[in-house]
Design a protein around this motif. Structure first.
Motif, PDB file in Angstrom:
ATOM      1  N   UNK A 249       0.833  -1.203   0.000  1.00  0.00           N
ATOM      2  CA  UNK A 249       0.000   0.000   0.000  1.00  0.00           C
ATOM      3  C   UNK A 249       0.869   1.254   0.000  1.00  0.00           C
ATOM      4  N   UNK A 250       1.967   1.234   0.750  1.00  0.00           N
ATOM      5  CA  UNK A 250       2.856   2.390   0.792  1.00  0.00           C
ATOM      6  C   UNK A 250       3.531   2.622  -0.558  1.00  0.00           C
ATOM      7  N   UNK A 251       3.976   1.557  -1.218  1.00  0.00           N
ATOM      8  CA  UNK A 251       4.604   1.677  -2.533  1.00  0.00           C
ATOM      9  C   UNK A 251       3.609   2.242  -3.539  1.00  0.00           C
ATOM     10  N   UNK A 252       2.385   1.771  -3.480  1.00  0.00           N
ATOM     11  CA  UNK A 252       1.349   2.285  -4.384  1.00  0.00           C
ATOM     12  C   UNK A 252       1.134   3.782  -4.181  1.00  0.00           C
ATOM     13  N   UNK A 253       1.079   4.198  -2.911  1.00  0.00           N
ATOM     14  CA  UNK A 253       0.776   5.598  -2.598  1.00  0.00           C
ATOM     15  C   UNK A 253       1.932   6.529  -2.885  1.00  0.00           C
ATOM     16  N   UNK A 254       3.161   6.093  -2.592  1.00  0.00           N
ATOM     17  CA  UNK A 254       4.296   7.024  -2.584  1.00  0.00           C
ATOM     18  C   UNK A 254       5.347   6.771  -3.655  1.00  0.00           C
ATOM     19  N   UNK A 255       5.211   5.714  -4.416  1.00  0.00           N
ATOM     20  CA  UNK A 255       6.167   5.445  -5.492  1.00  0.00           C
ATOM     21  C   UNK A 255       5.469   5.322  -6.845  1.00  0.00           C
ATOM     22  N   UNK A 256       4.392   4.549  -6.896  1.00  0.00           N
ATOM     23  CA  UNK A 256       3.694   4.387  -8.172  1.00  0.00           C
ATOM     24  C   UNK A 256       3.134   5.720  -8.671  1.00  0.00           C
ATOM     25  N   UNK A 257       2.668   6.553  -7.759  1.00  0.00           N
ATOM     26  CA  UNK A 257       2.153   7.867  -8.165  1.00  0.00           C
ATOM     27  C   UNK A 257       3.259   8.751  -8.728  1.00  0.00           C
ATOM     28  N   UNK A 258       4.475   8.616  -8.185  1.00  0.00           N
ATOM     29  CA  UNK A 258       5.615   9.370  -8.710  1.00  0.00           C
ATOM     30  C   UNK A 258       5.892   8.946 -10.153  1.00  0.00           C
ATOM     31  N   UNK A 259       5.822   7.660 -10.404  1.00  0.00           N
ATOM     32  CA  UNK A 259       6.046   7.153 -11.763  1.00  0.00           C
ATOM     33  C   UNK A 259       5.038   7.737 -12.743  1.00  0.00           C
ATOM     34  N   UNK A 260       3.796   7.823 -12.327  1.00  0.00           N
ATOM     35  CA  UNK A 260       2.759   8.387 -13.205  1.00  0.00           C
ATOM     36  C   UNK A 260       2.993   9.886 -13.433  1.00  0.00           C
ATOM     37  N   UNK A 261       3.376  10.599 -12.389  1.00  0.00           N
ATOM     38  CA  UNK A 261       3.667  12.023 -12.537  1.00  0.00           C
ATOM     39  C   UNK A 261       4.836  12.258 -13.490  1.00  0.00           C
ATOM     40  N   UNK A 262       5.857  11.435 -13.369  1.00  0.00           N
ATOM     41  CA  UNK A 262       7.020  11.567 -14.239  1.00  0.00           C
ATOM     42  C   UNK A 262       6.649  11.336 -15.697  1.00  0.00           C
ATOM     43  N   UNK A 263       5.796  10.358 -15.944  1.00  0.00           N
ATOM     44  CA  UNK A 263       5.365  10.080 -17.314  1.00  0.00           C
ATOM     45  C   UNK A 263       4.634  11.279 -17.899  1.00  0.00           C
ATOM     46  N   UNK A 264       3.840  11.954 -17.079  1.00  0.00           N
ATOM     47  CA  UNK A 264       3.113  13.139 -17.550  1.00  0.00           C
ATOM     48  C   UNK A 264       4.053  14.335 -17.691  1.00  0.00           C
ATOM     49  N   UNK A 265       5.014  14.444 -16.773  1.00  0.00           N
ATOM     50  CA  UNK A 265       5.974  15.543 -16.865  1.00  0.00           C
ATOM     51  C   UNK A 265       6.817  15.439 -18.134  1.00  0.00           C
ATOM     52  N   UNK A 266       6.986  14.229 -18.643  1.00  0.00           N
ATOM     53  CA  UNK A 266       7.791  14.016 -19.855  1.00  0.00           C
ATOM     54  C   UNK A 266       7.046  14.381 -21.133  1.00  0.00           C
ATOM     55  N   UNK A 267       5.793  14.796 -21.015  1.00  0.00           N
ATOM     56  CA  UNK A 267       5.009  15.184 -22.200  1.00  0.00           C
ATOM     57  C   UNK A 267       5.706  16.316 -22.944  1.00  0.00           C
ATOM     58  N   UNK A 268       6.249  17.296 -22.190  1.00  0.00           N
ATOM     59  CA  UNK A 268       6.977  18.391 -22.829  1.00  0.00           C
ATOM     60  C   UNK A 268       8.453  18.016 -22.895  1.00  0.00           C
ATOM     61  N   UNK A 269       8.961  17.912 -24.104  1.00  0.00           N
ATOM     62  CA  UNK A 269      10.337  17.434 -24.271  1.00  0.00           C
ATOM     63  C   UNK A 269      11.352  18.544 -24.453  1.00  0.00           C
ATOM     64  N   UNK A 270      10.941  19.714 -24.958  1.00  0.00           N
ATOM     65  CA  UNK A 270      11.915  20.755 -25.295  1.00  0.00           C
ATOM     66  C   UNK A 270      11.383  22.134 -24.900  1.00  0.00           C
ATOM     67  N   UNK A 271      11.918  22.745 -23.853  1.00  0.00           N
ATOM     68  CA  UNK A 271      12.888  22.152 -22.934  1.00  0.00           C
ATOM     69  C   UNK A 271      12.197  21.175 -21.984  1.00  0.00           C
ATOM     70  N   UNK A 272      12.932  20.233 -21.420  1.00  0.00           N
ATOM     71  CA  UNK A 272      12.283  19.248 -20.552  1.00  0.00           C
ATOM     72  C   UNK A 272      11.757  19.878 -19.261  1.00  0.00           C
TER      73      UNK A 272
END
Length: 366
Positions: free
Chosen positions: A87-110
């Motif tokens: 449950x902790x990994x889901x709350x505090x790590x998996x959400x980070x992974x999803x945020x990073x994927x969305x943050x990568x939408x803009x590539x230039x500049x990153x």
């Protein structure tokens, strides 16, 4: 203008960061919020009302929301220390992974990513009895925050990872929006909820003023740290010991009680973790009532944080920020807690006795 996306804006730290950033005209603030989006939008804040678990970089609304974001500041976290690991990994790590994927939408500049973690992903030397076979982490929260850091490091985005220790009120007046962490100990002392505290009386208690952490986040947004940096945000090197921390809390609580004509509370005894596990707990376990057991279970979560034999050592790759000397503002933090929580600060102390049950005491109290 720098467009900054915030998560966790309703939390203790997030609310303080949000207020500071909203007053800065050089920043365009937007937020992702699971609830309270209408109130944020009423303040002129562009808001994506969504649980972080549901973020999808393929969703058109999400793509548009992230398209011109310059910096993401992730302060969202489930700070419960006693969750099951998954449950902790889901709350505090998996959400980070999803945020990073969305943050990568803009590539230039990153898009740059600022991750608020915890200093305790790499704890200093402490009581090995407190670890209880759990490896390098004291609990699932610390492990999940470290897993979130690893997602950030591997993302390929420019980043700053901030590692604050236990957050308390502001260094000028002790103010803070919510009371977590060490404040549970303060509440326990005021209410007589624990007959003793388990820890090292001479051990280091690392308390960092919330404004120091906010300042560090603003510096990260302004790119005042080197790229791909890890920054510890810690107490002043001349910090307080556990004994001093308890003495100051008792002094301020009793000063507040005296002002209201209420009898003082007693300072809890301080015992080592080994004495607790080998002597006190076996003797008490067969004699405790249900609520007493609950009190001790909650208290056990704090044992590692009250048993630190040294302060944090910083690695060569880390930068560090320090709060002002803790002794100079910790009294204000306790005083602010008393004013904000008069019912708890003035409560009739719970009296420990075999199987005792205070009629005013319920599980909700603790």
């Amino acid at each position: 203008m720098t467009n900054v996306l915030l998560t966790g804006v309703t939390g203790t730290l997030g609310s303080a960061v949000f207020s500071r950033m909203l007053a800065d005209r050089s920043l365009g603030v937007r937020a992702i919020a699971r609830s309270g989006g209408t109130a944020l939008e009423a303040r002129g804040v562009q808001t994506l009302s969504m649980d972080l678990h549901r973020l999808d970089p393929r969703d058109p609304e999400t793509v548009a929301f992230f398209a011109d974001v310059d910096v993401v500041v992730n302060m969202a976290a489930d700070v419960r220390w006693n969750q099951p690991r998954a449950a902790a990994i889901t709350a505090n790590a998996d959400t980070v992974s999803r945020l990073l994927a969305c943050a990568a939408i803009r590539a230039d500049p990153p898009t740059r990513f600022v991750q608020v973690s915890t200093a305790f992903v790499a704890s200093p030397t402490g009581c090995q009895d407190c670890r209880n076979g759990q490896g390098p982490f004291n609990n699932s929260y610390e492990e999940s925050k470290f897993a979130g850091e690893q997602h950030v490091v591997r993302s390929g985005l420019p980043f700053t990872i901030l590692r604050p220790s236990m957050i308390v009120g502001a260094s000028d007046d002790g103010s803070i929006e919510q009371f977590n962490g060490i404040y549970y100990i303060v509440q326990a002392i005021a209410g007589g909820l624990v007959p003793f505290l388990v820890g090292d009386p001479r051990g280091h208690i690392d308390l960092v003023a919330i404004d120091t952490v906010v300042d560090a986040i603003l510096k990260a947004v302004a790119r005042q740290y080197r790229d791909d940096s890890v920054v510890r945000v810690l107490a002043h090197p001349d910090g307080l010991t556990l004994s001093q921390t308890v003495d100051i809390a008792v002094e301020e609580i009793n000063r507040f009680r005296a002002q209201h004509g209420v009898d003082p509370v007693e300072a809890p005894a301080l015992i080592s973790c080994r004495s607790y596990r080998q002597l006190y707990l076996p003797f008490m376990r067969a004699r405790m009532g249900l609520v007493q057991r609950k009190m001790l279970e909650i208290g056990e979560q704090f044992h590692p944080y009250l048993s630190m034999q040294t302060g944090f050592a910083t690695a060569p790759f880390e930068e560090v920020e320090h709060s002002p000397p803790t002794a100079g503002y910790y009294s204000n933090c306790i005083r602010y807690w008393c004013i904000a929580n008069p019912d708890r600060a003035l409560a009739r102390p719970y009296r420990w006795a075999r199987g005792s049950a205070n009629p005013e005491l319920t599980a909700a109290t603790i």
